[in-house]
Design an enzyme around this catalytic site. Structure first.
Site, mmCIF file in Angstrom:
data_model
loop_
_atom_site.group_PDB
_atom_site.id
_atom_site.type_symbol
_atom_site.label_atom_id
_atom_site.label_comp_id
_atom_site.label_asym_id
_atom_site.label_seq_id
_atom_site.Cartn_x
_atom_site.Cartn_y
_atom_site.Cartn_z
ATOM 1 N N TYR A 79 0.822 -1.212 0.000
ATOM 2 C CA TYR A 79 0.000 0.000 0.000
ATOM 3 C C TYR A 79 0.860 1.269 0.000
ATOM 4 O O TYR A 79 0.406 2.318 -0.444
ATOM 5 C CB TYR A 79 -0.907 0.037 1.239
ATOM 6 C CG TYR A 79 -2.228 -0.666 1.069
ATOM 7 C CD1 TYR A 79 -2.277 -2.009 0.765
ATOM 8 C CD2 TYR A 79 -3.421 0.029 1.224
ATOM 9 C CE1 TYR A 79 -3.494 -2.652 0.622
ATOM 10 C CE2 TYR A 79 -4.639 -0.609 1.083
ATOM 11 C CZ TYR A 79 -4.673 -1.950 0.776
ATOM 12 O OH TYR A 79 -5.881 -2.581 0.639
ATOM 13 N N LYS A 94 3.375 -15.319 2.422
ATOM 14 C CA LYS A 94 3.603 -16.015 1.144
ATOM 15 C C LYS A 94 5.113 -16.231 1.041
ATOM 16 O O LYS A 94 5.776 -15.799 0.089
ATOM 17 C CB LYS A 94 3.024 -15.150 -0.004
ATOM 18 C CG LYS A 94 2.982 -15.824 -1.356
ATOM 19 C CD LYS A 94 1.984 -16.955 -1.460
ATOM 20 C CE LYS A 94 2.186 -17.699 -2.773
ATOM 21 N NZ LYS A 94 1.394 -18.946 -2.845
ATOM 22 N N ASP A 106 -2.652 -18.188 0.459
ATOM 23 C CA ASP A 106 -3.613 -18.841 -0.444
ATOM 24 C C ASP A 106 -4.320 -19.997 0.270
ATOM 25 O O ASP A 106 -5.530 -20.184 0.137
ATOM 26 C CB ASP A 106 -2.943 -19.296 -1.753
ATOM 27 C CG ASP A 106 -1.650 -20.062 -1.542
ATOM 28 O OD1 ASP A 106 -1.131 -20.091 -0.411
ATOM 29 O OD2 ASP A 106 -1.149 -20.650 -2.522
ATOM 30 N N ASP A 114 -6.236 -7.100 3.946
ATOM 31 C CA ASP A 114 -7.357 -6.441 3.284
ATOM 32 C C ASP A 114 -8.265 -7.495 2.665
ATOM 33 O O ASP A 114 -9.484 -7.484 2.839
ATOM 34 C CB ASP A 114 -6.822 -5.490 2.196
ATOM 35 C CG ASP A 114 -7.946 -4.810 1.446
ATOM 36 O OD1 ASP A 114 -8.896 -4.340 2.111
ATOM 37 O OD2 ASP A 114 -7.895 -4.759 0.204
ATOM 38 N N ASP A 173 -12.214 -9.120 4.213
ATOM 39 C CA ASP A 173 -13.475 -9.099 3.460
ATOM 40 C C ASP A 173 -14.028 -10.515 3.381
ATOM 41 O O ASP A 173 -15.228 -10.745 3.534
ATOM 42 C CB ASP A 173 -13.266 -8.556 2.035
ATOM 43 C CG ASP A 173 -13.588 -7.073 1.914
ATOM 44 O OD1 ASP A 173 -13.443 -6.363 2.926
ATOM 45 O OD2 ASP A 173 -13.966 -6.617 0.814
HETATM 46 C C1 IPM Z 1 -10.344 -1.265 3.852
HETATM 47 C C2 IPM Z 1 -10.618 -0.657 2.506
HETATM 48 C C3 IPM Z 1 -9.469 0.259 2.141
HETATM 49 C C4 IPM Z 1 -8.213 -0.574 2.074
HETATM 50 C C5 IPM Z 1 -9.659 1.048 0.835
HETATM 51 C C6 IPM Z 1 -10.945 1.824 0.822
HETATM 52 C C7 IPM Z 1 -8.475 1.928 0.531
HETATM 53 O O1 IPM Z 1 -10.830 -1.632 1.535
HETATM 54 O O2 IPM Z 1 -10.280 -0.506 4.833
HETATM 55 O O3 IPM Z 1 -10.199 -2.480 3.936
HETATM 56 O O4 IPM Z 1 -7.921 -1.190 1.037
HETATM 57 O O5 IPM Z 1 -7.494 -0.629 3.077
HETATM 58 MN MN MN Z 2 -10.756 -3.648 2.327
#
Ligand code: IPM
Ligand code: MN
Length: 351
Positions: free
Chosen positions: A142, A189, A221, A245, A249
């Protein structure tokens, strides 16, 4: 206790869910005799529109001087399909994380007994899930060197980690593991990436300082697969920014709705609390978004100030609302759906 909290509502559904968290926190401070001062500040697309910058210095000042930051969401569709946009709301988020030094992002995943059948995963797979993904938040790909070359025909992003960045994150992971089941999984990884080999080497060297913690090392993975196969196999996981990240999710699906999972981001001094969902622009202004992730993030805030009874009171009333079906449309399943604001008011009244 006196708490001075910066309130960054942001974009999309951010302001709506933040309003509900404020109602709940105010009810808690009334019940437990605290004094919360809210300091609203601009961020995201809302800040770009107002001052041309997604994380203005004035906002940073407010955040630095606050005891904690409560954050809604940022992002606006008008920037998403415009690769030429010079300023983007997301840059504000990254700048804020970096400037506040929020290197550790704590993202828990747990199930609610009354919602277990809302998950797309089978009950027997997810029952008992209670894990924390500790994502490194101010380094890695990032923030590494990036750019274009060869007449714009080649693009590159680099994943760089310094040993001290890994140590400070891993320390939090070990400390957390000590307070929980004493299991820590380092997700990387290392079969391909040099930066992952540094993670593994660094964490291995720290094991001797935490003899009671059982540490495992797994490739990202394989974890992506096992996380939905047997989430209850995991407890505390530490990982790099991008891996975290993606995995968080994925993990949010286990609980049944993205609108449920809270998070905190912690630095040497700063503390920020936010739902893990985004700005959900399709729902903005409709009073339909689920405010629970933000409200549970506020519970994490109280916990971090050693106000455990306050945190427990929030979690208890949230559970009660779920059991009684006082839920927004994402969870209503054909039954009556309550508005975002109605859920917030109900929770505040029942506290
Ligand atoms: C998160 C989001 C952010 C990230 C984006 C919006 C930049 O997806 O907080 O997980 O990738 O960190
Ligand atoms: Mn995210």
């Amino acid at each position: 206790m006196k708490l001075n909290i910066a309130l960054l509502a942001g974009d999309g559904i951010g302001p709506e869910v933040i309003d509900q968290a404020v109602k709940v926190c105010d009810a808690i401070s009334k019940k437990f005799n605290h004094e919360i001062t809210w300091q609203p500040a601009l961020t995201g697309a809302a800040a770009i529109d107002a001052v041309g910058e997604p994380y203005p210095d004035t906002t940073h000042e407010i955040c630095v001087n606050a005891d904690a930051v409560l954050f809604g969401a940022i992002g606006h569709p008008r920037f998403d399909n415009d690769p030429s946009a010079k300023v983007r709301p997301e840059q504000g988020l990254l700048k804020m994380r970096k400037k506040l030094g929020l290197f550790a992002n704590v993202r828990p995943t747990f199930t609610f007994p009354s919602l277990i059948d809302k998950s797309p995963l089978k009950r027997e797979r997810i029952e008992g899930t209670d894990l924390i993904i500790l994502r490194e938040l101010t380094g890695g790909i990032y923030f590494g060197e990036r750019g274009r070359k060869d007449n714009e025909n080649t693009a590159y992003d680099t994943m760089t980690y310094e040993r001290h960045e890994i140590i400070r994150l891993a320390k939090k992971g070990f400390d957390m593991a000590m307070k929980r089941s004493k299991r820590l999984c380092c997700v990387d990884k290392a079969n391909v990436l040099e930066s992952s080999r540094l993670w593994r080497e660094t964490v291995q060297a720290m094991e001797k300082d935490y003899p009671e913690v059982e540490v495992s090392y797994e490739f990202v993975d394989a974890v992506a697969m096992r996380l939905v196969q047997w989430p209850s196999a995991y407890d505390v996981m530490i990982t790099a920014n991008l891996f975290g990240d993606i995995l968080t999710d994925e993990a949010s699906v286990i609980a049944g709705s993205m609108g449920l999972m809270p998070s905190s981001s912690i630095g040497e001094k700063a503390k920020l609390y936010e739902p893990i969902h985004g700005s959900y622009p399709q729902a903005a202004g409709k009073d339909i978004a689920n405010p629970l992730a933000t409200i549970l993030s506020a519970a994490m805030l109280f916990e971090d100030f050693d106000l455990s009874d306050e945190a427990k009171a929030i979690r208890a009333v949230v559970n009660k609302s779920l059991e009684e079906g006082i839920v927004t449309e994402d969870l209503a399943d054909g039954a009556k759906a309550y508005k975002t604001s109605e859920v917030g008011t109900w929770l505040a009244e029942h506290i």
